[in-house]
Design an enzyme around this catalytic site. Structure first.
Site, PDB file in Angstrom:
ATOM      1  N   ASP A  11       0.868  -1.180   0.000  1.00  0.00           N
ATOM      2  CA  ASP A  11       0.000   0.000   0.000  1.00  0.00           C
ATOM      3  C   ASP A  11       0.907   1.233   0.000  1.00  0.00           C
ATOM      4  O   ASP A  11       1.665   1.444   0.944  1.00  0.00           O
ATOM      5  CB  ASP A  11      -0.890  -0.033   1.251  1.00  0.00           C
ATOM      6  CG  ASP A  11      -2.121   0.855   1.099  1.00  0.00           C
ATOM      7  OD1 ASP A  11      -2.040   1.842   0.339  1.00  0.00           O
ATOM      8  OD2 ASP A  11      -3.140   0.557   1.738  1.00  0.00           O
ATOM      9  N   ASP A 105      -2.696   2.275  -6.177  1.00  0.00           N
ATOM     10  CA  ASP A 105      -1.657   2.323  -5.141  1.00  0.00           C
ATOM     11  C   ASP A 105      -1.637   1.097  -4.240  1.00  0.00           C
ATOM     12  O   ASP A 105      -1.019   1.129  -3.186  1.00  0.00           O
ATOM     13  CB  ASP A 105      -1.839   3.574  -4.282  1.00  0.00           C
ATOM     14  CG  ASP A 105      -3.025   3.454  -3.346  1.00  0.00           C
ATOM     15  OD1 ASP A 105      -4.027   2.862  -3.761  1.00  0.00           O
ATOM     16  OD2 ASP A 105      -2.933   3.936  -2.215  1.00  0.00           O
ATOM     17  N   GLU A 106      -2.265   0.040  -4.648  1.00  0.00           N
ATOM     18  CA  GLU A 106      -2.399  -1.121  -3.772  1.00  0.00           C
ATOM     19  C   GLU A 106      -2.408  -2.407  -4.569  1.00  0.00           C
ATOM     20  O   GLU A 106      -3.009  -2.461  -5.645  1.00  0.00           O
ATOM     21  CB  GLU A 106      -3.753  -1.030  -3.073  1.00  0.00           C
ATOM     22  CG  GLU A 106      -3.700  -1.021  -1.574  1.00  0.00           C
ATOM     23  CD  GLU A 106      -5.104  -1.067  -1.034  1.00  0.00           C
ATOM     24  OE1 GLU A 106      -5.598  -2.159  -0.774  1.00  0.00           O
ATOM     25  OE2 GLU A 106      -5.695   0.014  -0.902  1.00  0.00           O
TER      26      GLU A 106
END
Length: 549
Positions: A11, A105-106
């Site tokens: 993350d 973003d993950e």
DNA sequence: TCTGGGGTCCTAGGACCC
DNA sequence: TCTGGGGTCCTAGGACCC
């Protein structure tokens, strides 16, 4: 569940805001809020400096401004975030073929499938190396969770934030989970938490204790039994790479509610057009058209129509959307409109051709009962509410009295969006700090420069134009034009304008930014020195997909 | 100046078919 | 004619996630 912590969850820390701080030296160490900046915007990401003031994701931007008036409020630059995201995902793919992105973003990574790690110690080493690689290639920090299941890996990365790594040893998950609030579990949002609270269940331990039957009774079959398993730390969901999208949709919230029916219809047409563009660029077609309407009071409804076959024909989808809006009472005002397509299929020309021919005739002579009744009911309701005019399809030409219907976003002369990139013929590249009353304020700086200085221009200054985001690290190859669209090969050295980097003494710190510059070691700022061109490639900046203006 | 935009999954009811 | 399941498709809404 597996015996070794070989599921990794990455993350990125405050991703959008961190990218903005990395590209805008004057913002490093300062509160930054990225999100909708209009009257009805919400916060997408707040930097850690802004979170101190209580600003967080999903909060109304207006409220954030009250809490933290001195933050920089920036519109997102998705094209840039996407590019950086791709670079990070490439690093993940070096660890394993099994990478499951959850957002820009993950992502989850199955280290076992990649043969990258079989033991806890090996997994930890892989995770730490990954964090170093991300930092050296992008200049950004990410947090890593390692565990024997997806759920726990994700809980781990949450605990690791910011800029850390947490490994949860298989066997320890029950005691770890027990005291945590039910909201920790994926799938427990506000509504489920409230249900549980009313049943006296507050912690994950109490959930496990309640038993499956009780949870199913409270929350329904699927939800109840899956949460009962999760509460005991049991989660055998596998990491799945690249799932096909199941729907495509676009929606707009208007700065002020729409009352004019003709305007509502023209916006629906516009949205249908945009939706089809997205559908086509994904190489898909769809069979069910969905219209979404949010009214003045925030009540939301959807109407859908299933065609006889999948299509990506703009006219067919526009007409379906137009029929659907006919059946919706919009008196009182419309806050949001959306158009989506589901039932996606891979596009084939023959399907399309047949579909285009039949779809238009379909409503009138549809033999299938439910389609005909739905249509009739919709039309009847429309007649009642709107009178005879509603019975006809809207005129494809611009309806009278709606010249202002053309969105300012597209038709307006030029809009200077806070945070977006610009180039000035004399002063070089920079970004819009703000605009209003006929003026636009630009800060002239690059990711690798010292904080730059601010200048103000008339909004219609012919020397000022919008520009591509500059690369996060200086490029060694001068002369390449970033707007030439030649993708990766042409790394954007040319963003530096011909006149030299700092015409106005950019090295001189700007008031207000100076005091923040010396803690770069603790900020996710880019430090070009730490990057060695020979060992690790920089984030490349293909100018191909232009960001929305 | 409360409440974006893009998705996913689940439930439930009615129609329809066997 | 009455009563009945099961399965599938369609529609609408709601919860949740980032």
């Amino acid at each position: 569940m597996r015996a070794a912590p070989t599921i990794l969850h990455l993350d990125m820390d405050a991703f959008y805001a961190s990218v903005e701080q990395a590209s805008k030296p004057s913002l490093r160490g300062k509160p930054v809020v990225v999100g909708g900046i209009g009257p009805r915007g919400v916060v997408a990401t707040a930097s850690y400096e802004a979170r101190v003031f209580g600003v967080h994701s999903a909060m109304a931007t207006a409220q954030a401004r009250r809490l933290c008036p001195n933050a920089a409020y920036l519109a997102p630059r998705f094209a840039l975030y996407r590019r950086i995201s791709e670079t990070v995902m490439e690093l993940l793919h070096q660890l394993s073929p099994l990478v499951e992105p959850l957002s820009l973003d993950e992502a989850f990574v199955d280290l076992e499938a990649g043969g990258a790690a079989a033991s806890a110690e090996a997994a930890r080493a892989v995770g730490e190396q990954l964090r170093r690689d991300i930092r050296s290639v992008t200049g950004l920090t990410g947090s890593v969770g390692l565990a024997g299941s997806k759920m726990l890996a994700k809980i781990g990365s949450e605990q690791a934030k910011p800029d850390g790594l947490v490994l949860i040893d298989p066997g320890t998950e029950r005691e770890l989970l027990e005291p945590m609030t039910v909201r920790t579990l994926p799938g427990v949002g506000p509504a489920t938490a409230e249900h549980l609270r009313r049943a006296g269940i507050h912690t994950v331990g109490e959930m496990a204790e309640a038993g499956e039957d009780e949870l199913v009774r409270l929350l329904g079959k699927a939800h109840g039994s899956s949460l009962h398993a999760m509460a005991q730390g049991l989660d055998d969901r596998s990491v799945v790479a690249e799932r096909d999208a199941k729907s495509v949709s676009v929606e707009d919230t208007f700065d002020v509610d729409l009352h004019d029916r003709a305007r509502v219809q023209s916006e629906v047409r516009r949205l249908a057009e945009r939706c089809v563009q997205r559908l086509r660029s994904a190489g898909r077609s769809g069979r069910t058209v969905v219209l979404k309407v949010r009214r003045y009071d925030f009540s939301t409804l959807t109407r859908s129509e299933t065609l006889r076959g999948p299509t990506d024909d703009p006219a067919v989808i526009q007409e379906a959307a137009a029929r659907l809006i006919e059946g919706v009472d919009t008196t009182g005002g419309v806050r949001l409109l959306g158009v989506g397509v589901t039932g996606l299929a891979d596009f084939t020309q023959e399907d399309l051709f047949a579909q285009a021919a039949t779809a238009q005739a379909a409503p009138a002579e549809e033999a299938t009962a439910q389609a005909a009744t739905a249509e009739a009911a919709g039309a009847a309701e429309a007649c009642e509410a709107e009178g005879a005019a509603a019975a006809h399809a809207p005129d494809p030409e611009q309806p009278p009295g709606a010249p202002e219907a053309a969105e300012a976003a597209e038709a307006g002369p030029r809009r200077w969006v806070p945070g977006h990139d610009v180039r000035h013929a004399e002063f070089g590249t920079g970004w819009v700090q703000g605009s209003g009353v006929g003026r636009v304020t630009v800060r002239f700086e690059q990711p690798w420069s010292a904080p730059g200085r601010v200048r103000t221009f008339p909004v219609d200054d012919p020397d000022l134009e919008s520009a591509e985001p500059p690369p996060l690290v200086p490029q060694e190859r001068p002369g390449a034009d970033p707007s030439s669209g030649t993708a990766r090969a042409g790394r954007a050295g040319g963003t530096r304008h011909a006149g030299g980097g700092d015409p106005e003494g950019g090295a001189e710190p700007v008031a207000g930014a100076a005091e923040t510059r010396d803690d770069q070691s603790s900020s996710p700022a880019i430090r070009p020195k730490s990057w060695s061109p020979s060992s690790s490639p920089p984030v490349s900046m293909p100018g191909a997909d232009a960001s929305s203006p």
